[in-house]
Design an enzyme around this catalytic site. Structure first.
Site, PDB file in Angstrom:
ATOM      1  N   GLY B 169     100.612  28.148  57.060  1.00  0.00           N
ATOM      2  CA  GLY B 169     100.667  29.587  56.919  1.00  0.00           C
ATOM      3  C   GLY B 169      99.273  30.170  56.916  1.00  0.00           C
ATOM      4  O   GLY B 169      98.366  29.698  57.609  1.00  0.00           O
ATOM      5  N   GLY B 170      99.085  31.200  56.089  1.00  0.00           N
ATOM      6  CA  GLY B 170      97.803  31.887  56.025  1.00  0.00           C
ATOM      7  C   GLY B 170      96.669  30.949  55.667  1.00  0.00           C
ATOM      8  O   GLY B 170      95.518  31.152  56.081  1.00  0.00           O
ATOM      9  N   GLY B 404      77.897  26.711  90.571  1.00  0.00           N
ATOM     10  CA  GLY B 404      77.757  27.507  89.365  1.00  0.00           C
ATOM     11  C   GLY B 404      77.637  26.639  88.130  1.00  0.00           C
ATOM     12  O   GLY B 404      76.978  26.998  87.153  1.00  0.00           O
ATOM     13  N   ALA B 405      78.240  25.456  88.181  1.00  0.00           N
ATOM     14  CA  ALA B 405      78.178  24.559  87.035  1.00  0.00           C
ATOM     15  C   ALA B 405      76.740  24.108  86.776  1.00  0.00           C
ATOM     16  O   ALA B 405      76.344  23.868  85.634  1.00  0.00           O
ATOM     17  CB  ALA B 405      79.088  23.353  87.256  1.00  0.00           C
TER      18      ALA B 405
END
Lengths: 666, 510
Positions: B169-170, B404-405
């Site tokens: 949960g939280g 681009g790498a």
């Protein structure tokens, strides 16, 4: 003397020959395949010639390619090493035609001894004692069965051109004969290009003892004593020694003289080896003659002081032997361990890959403990699938057998090999095996002593205490270093304590360490203590520790709260914890590895050749399930117990990685 | 007077027993240690100083006022790890299942505040059933107070979460905002909604282990950075990690005495790169051979294995390593590997840890799943992280650095301080075959011509020298001298000062 020789081989033997040639002032030419462009023998030689693609049958055993290399470099003589073309009469003839010296025996001797059937006949005629067997050629499996029955089981099925365990099978019944005949034939065809098979009586409780002979072209033949090679696995030699702990002087002399008679009968020159099987009563039978330098020749060199390669070169150069039989004695004892790229924990299956670490022990040329390592690989080199998996021969010499064994134990512990599976732990285990130490060995030693394969060594309490003391002292050094980290709170430093609990092999040893300038005294809770000192520092992968109970050499790796330590064939996870840490660790549940008992895992990277069963089949214990080919060896995987095949995940032609699931059972 | 001292000892003893011996035994039976035992293992022996031992909850609903155990389900305080200060909280599952009440949260907040003020890491040991339901919104408020402090502490002091039981949960969001999460195999799990709710809402049947066990979070979700066999091992390894980390963002990373020559030559590295450019090799061998004593602390070892992240030391000082792994997906960048490495680079930059980048990258992974998944923005995270990092950055290109790498992997253009290449490096827009097929499209039908063009391209571009001619590579180095060159490079950067322009914060493409 020759100005330049070519070595028609690779690996450690090529390097070995280059060393002697260099010593004699002879230039060397290496040959290499695509797979060996960066190999050690290529780096060591003065010149190197590329002779073809990686598979040996397209490079190292192609006579024309070698002849081209000879012409190209002007080599005056060729040393063939062992394997490949070393016992190929066509090669010897081709060299003769070209006027190039063959550093080995004449083609005629190779031919008559190369064929096991012919050689046995000649041996009989020369008065050499031989084993009963069938000398003719065998057409098919059924004929093999008939012959086997005539001789009486067990029988050995052998490739006529074979050697080194390839193409050899032992059969105890008709089914095994059929299966063995076919697989021997296949392997022989693949490995030697000659699929002729013969069968002979398999002598039980045998020792493998062989005689080194040396002959010149002036009619002189001498023998250089024996080597015992009984420690074999599937007919592949693992550990050899010279002399044999079994022979008496009379037997040695008889074997030596018969060997010389055989050599003389075939006009032998150069170095050669006559192999015998010796039974418990010291009856010896001729097995075969190897017309080449033998893999295990270094042990002979170590006890006789003779450089066999030098002798071979001199004989090939037409020189007369300078040694007489009376010059040959036995000085001390020599051991050899063959380092194979085979994983002992996976039933010795071939292992290939990059040697990310390869640090042999330092060689020691003389003194009370000699260490010699004949190797053909180096750190950063690649073990390929194309050639023999043997990557080094580690030899030790001592004044007595016990000293040679002790030297070997230490040398094996100091030998670092990472990146591939290898048999170093197994060799260590043999060196500590009481039966091996006693000398009461046969060729069945491994099969008898390790019937379920090798699962590592369990150290005894005395040895474990030594290891525990060393580990505690090492851990303390590492922990103290951690407290020297920058950024700590002044005056509130961590104090590293004196009390520790060392755990190894399921035993806890509570200890107290008292350290001083020279080392540490480690006290056990029973009042005993061990003094240890070492220059080991954190990160060192090899630890040499002096202890009051004798020295320790261990390979060291880091694990959480301790070390992985490897020595004497054992592979230990040793934790060193404070008493409180140990108390809490004892609360942790033990986790079991996943159950793979109902699966057939691929034991090595290889190619599935054949699957023998189908889904739904009920298989019996020992039944063949499938065949995996790796490093040119066909390995039949068998059912470990009765089961029903529920699923098959791979088929012929599939290339599998280690531990891939081939099939599953219900 | 003696009575008072006696009473203190009695009160302490009562607090230390937590939920009682029976629950302690139950905890042990589950293969778990208690909150205090865990602290003992985490910290140097005898160094723990406890806070708020007698804090009790103030809830009066549901009969809670009758059961007010001292400490309220969490043990907090500070101590040392190898003599260096850390703050710690450890939830006590034996007290109300370790559930978080208002006061429980206040105890955690107190040490969070002190850690930030005094500049020391926070280590949280989580073993809690969740919110204290009886306290309702007060418990939720407590969580949020902890979250807010996690956020404020982020980048100021290292925060480490160790999950040693349930975390649902939280509760998951506090660890989620810390720097590292470690789990214990078989005895810990994390999820936002548990198996019961999952079944009700989606009809999926799943076990807690499958939904949020250590394996799930280290291999699939990447929520956790590592998993260990048991509590003892986990805490020992957290100690080992802390040895690598600075105490706060005002300090340099720690230095430790070392036993490994900075000039150590590794000849075997000269043969690390296989002859065939498409054959993989293990980049970890290079990391081990460059590092002091071959000591490497890997982060997210089981996730996005095509990139390797972790800590080593050079000359005793911590260095973060990011390396493409040619053994997995040829070492390409994709969504997962970009996210993994980006987060690691930003952690290093927060805490002044120099970064060593080892490059063998054939490019970004193509495909619809990558594009639909937003590889553009995820890839940009790594680009952004490298570009904004002001710590010393040393890069070694071992083989491929394509497209681009190449730019992304700590290139010179992203303010790389030292950009080295091995002679085997190929720095180019793309591989020779692809490039040829574009440049010489007209010759596509002619295999011989294409082969010749490909060879020409390889000869011209498949090397480090075109980039070196332009100064994009500072030096082409011998592989065997990598450790010496890299060590000297970082040594020369110890005085590096670089500041980004003032901004409230940047807007990294999340």
């Amino acid at each position: 003397m020759f100005k330049k020789i070519l070595i028609a081989n690779r690996g450690e033997i090529a390097c070995r020959v280059i060393k002697t040639a260099r010593k004699m002032g002879i230039a060397t030419v290496a040959v290499y395949s695509d797979a060996d462009a960066q190999a050690l023998h290529v780096q060591m030689a003065d010149e190197a010639v590329h002779i073809g693609p990686a598979p040996a049958n397209q490079s190292y055993i192609v006579i024309d390619n070698i002849m081209d290399a000879i012409r190209q470099t002007g080599a005056e003589a060729v040393h063939p090493g062992y394997g490949f073309l070393s016992e190929n009469k066509l090669f010897a003839e081709a060299l003769e035609k070209e006027g190039v010296a063959f550093i080995g025996p004449p083609a005629g001797a190779i031919e008559s001894m190369g064929d096991k059937i012919t050689s046995k006949k000649i041996a009989q005629e020369a008065g050499v004692s031989t084993v009963p067997g069938y000398m003719g050629l065998i057409e098919d499996a059924e004929e093999a069965v008939k012959i086997s029955n005539d001789i009486g089981y067990p029988v050995m099925i052998k490739a006529s051109a074979g050697g080194g365990g390839k193409g050899m099978r032992i059969a105890w019944n008709d089914d095994e004969t059929r299966e063995g005949f076919q697989s021997s034939k296949n392997e022989a065809a693949n490995s030697f290009g000659d699929d002729r098979i013969f069968i002979e009586k398999f002598v039980t409780q045998p020792r493998h003892i062989e005689i080194q002979v040396l002959a010149d072209s002036h009619g002189n033949t001498i023998y250089l004593n024996e080597r015992e090679c009984s420690i074999q696995r599937r007919n592949q030699k693992v550990i050899e020694e010279a002399p044999s702990p079994f022979l008496d002087e009379a037997t040695r002399k008889a074997m030596g003289e018969q060997s010389c008679a055989l050599a003389a009968a075939v006009g032998y020159t150069s170095a050669g080896t006559v192999e015998f099987i010796v039974d418990g009563e010291r009856n010896f039978y001729f097995l075969e003659m190897n017309t080449r330098l033998q893999v295990e020749h270094p042990v002979t060199e170590l006890i006789t002081g003779v450089d066999l390669v030098e002798q071979m070169i001199r004989v090939a150069n037409g020189e007369e032997l300078s040694l007489k039989q009376s010059d040959i004695g036995i000085n001390g004892w020599a051991m050899e361990s063959r380092l194979y790229a085979e994983d002992p924990y996976r039933n010795f299956l071939p292992s290939i890959g990059r040697l990310s670490r390869y640090r042999p022990p330092a060689e020691v040329a003389d003194g009370p403990r000699v260490v010699r390592n004949d190797t053909g690989v180096y750190e950063g080199g690649e073990i390929s699938m194309y050639y023999d998996p043997m990557i080094a021969k580690l030899c030790t010499w001592g004044a007595t057998r016990d000293e040679a064994i002790d030297g070997m134990r230490d040398a094996l512990d100091a030998f670092e090999v990472e990146g591939i599976g290898h048999n170093l732990p197994f060799c260590s285990a043999v060196m500590d095996h009481p039966r091996f130490v006693s000398g009461e060995i046969t060729t069945a030693f491994i099969a008898e002593e390790y019937p379920d394969g090798f699962e590592g060594v369990t150290l005894d309490d005395a040895m474990l205490r030594k290891v525990a003391a060393a580990a505690a002292a090492m851990h303390r050094v590492a922990e103290i270093r951690r407290t020297r980290l920058s950024g700590r709170m002044d005056n509130h430093e961590r104090h590293v304590g004196e009390n520790w609990v060392v755990s190894a092999q399921g035993t806890d040893y509570p200890v107290t360490i008292a350290a001083d300038r020279d080392g540490s005294t480690v006290s056990f809770d029973d009042g005993s203590s061990i003094r240890v000192s070492s220059d080991w520092t954190p990160g060192d992968m090899l630890a040499r520790i002096s202890t009051s109970e004798g020295p320790l050499t261990m390979k060291v790796g880091k694990i959480t709260q301790g070390f992985r330590l490897r020595l004497r064939g054992a592979d230990l996870k040793v934790t060193v914890r404070t008493p409180r840490q140990a108390e809490l660790a004892a609360l942790m549940p033990e986790k079991l590895p996943p159950d793979t008992s109902k699966m057939l895992l691929c034991p090595m990277p290889g190619l599935i050749v054949k699957v023998d069963v189908a889904v739904g089949d009920e298989v019996q214990e020992g039944q063949a399930l499938c065949t995996v080919e790796a490093m040119k060896m066909e390995n039949i995987l068998r059912a470990e117990k009765k089961a029903v095949v529920s699923r098959i995940n791979a088929g012929p032609g599939d290339s599998l990685a280690v531990d891939e699931v081939i099939m599953e059972f219900e | 007077m003696t009575d008072v001292l006696q009473e203190l000892e009695e009160r302490r003893a009562a607090a230390r027993i937590g939920g009682g011996q029976k629950r302690i035994d139950a905890q042990h039976a589950r293969g778990k240690l208690t909150a205090r035992e865990r602290i003992e293992l985490l910290l140097d022996e005898g160094s723990f100083e406890e806070f708020d031992m007698f804090v009790a909850h103030r809830c009066t609903d549901f009969g809670m006022e009758k059961n007010r155990p001292a400490g309220d389900g969490v043990v907090t305080g500070w101590g040392t790890i190898n003599g260096r200060m850390v703050y710690v909280f450890s939830q006590d599952f034996t007290v109300f299942g370790g559930s978080l009440s208002e006061t429980h949260a206040q105890k955690i907040c107190k040490i969070q505040d002190m850690a930030v003020q005094n500049g020391a890491p926070i280590i949280g040991i989580n073993d809690s059933g969740g919110a204290r339901i009886q306290e309702g919104v007060a418990s939720l408020a407590g969580y949020a107070e902890v979250f807010q402090r996690n956020i404020m502490a982020s980048g100021v002091v290292p925060q480490i979460s160790v999950i040693m039981g349930p975390c649902a949960g939280g509760a998951v969001y506090s660890p989620a905002m810390t720097d590292f999460i470690f789990m214990v195999k078989d005895t810990s799990y994390m999820f936002v909604t548990g198996p019961d709710v999952v079944k009700t809402v989606t009809n999926e049947v799943v076990t807690a282990e499958e939904l949020g066990g250590a394996s799930t979070h280290t291999k699939k979700s990447s929520v956790a950075d590592g998993a260990f066999e048991n509590d003892v091992e986990a805490l020992a390894e957290v100690r080992r990690l802390v040895d690598f980390l600075p105490l706060n963002n005002r300090e340099k990373p720690p230095v430790r005495p070392f036993f490994d020559a900075p000039g150590r030559v590794e000849n075997s590295l000269d043969t690390l790169i296989p002859a065939n450019p498409n054959t993989p090799y293990d980049m970890k061998e290079l990391i081990h051979k460059v590092a002091d004593e071959a000591d490497f602390y890997e982060i997210q070892e089981d996730f996005a294995k095509n990139i390797i992240t972790g800590f080593i030391r050079l000359e005793g000082q911590t260095v973060g390593v990011v390396a493409n792994q040619p053994m997995v997906l040829a070492g390409c960048l994709d969504i997962d590997s970009s996210r993994k490495a980006a987060r690691f680079v930003r952690f290093c930059d927060c805490f002044e840890i120099p970064i060593l980048t080892l490059v063998d990258v054939p490019g970004f992974l193509p495909g619809t799943s990558q594009e639909y998944g937003g590889v553009i923005k995820h890839g940009a995270k790594l680009l952004f992280a490298y570009g904004e990092a002001t710590v010393p950055k040393v890069t070694v290109i071992t083989r491929k650095a394509y497209g681009g790498a190449y730019d992304v992997m700590a290139s010179k253009h992203l303010r790389g301080d030292f950009n080295y290449a091995w002679p085997t490096a190929e720095i180019a827009v793309m591989g020779a075959k692809g490039a040829t097929e574009i440049i010489h499209r007209a010759d596509l039908g002619d295999a011989d011509k294409i082969a010749q063009h490909t060879k020409d391209y390889e000869d011209r571009f498949a090397n480090p020298f075109v980039a070196a001619e332009r100064g994009f590579i500072d030096e082409v180095i011998q592989p065997h001298s990598t450790r010496r060159r890299v060590s000297r490079a970082f040594a020369s950067l110890r005085g590096k000062q670089l500041k980004n322009p003032w901004k409230k914060h940047d807007n990294i493409p999340l």
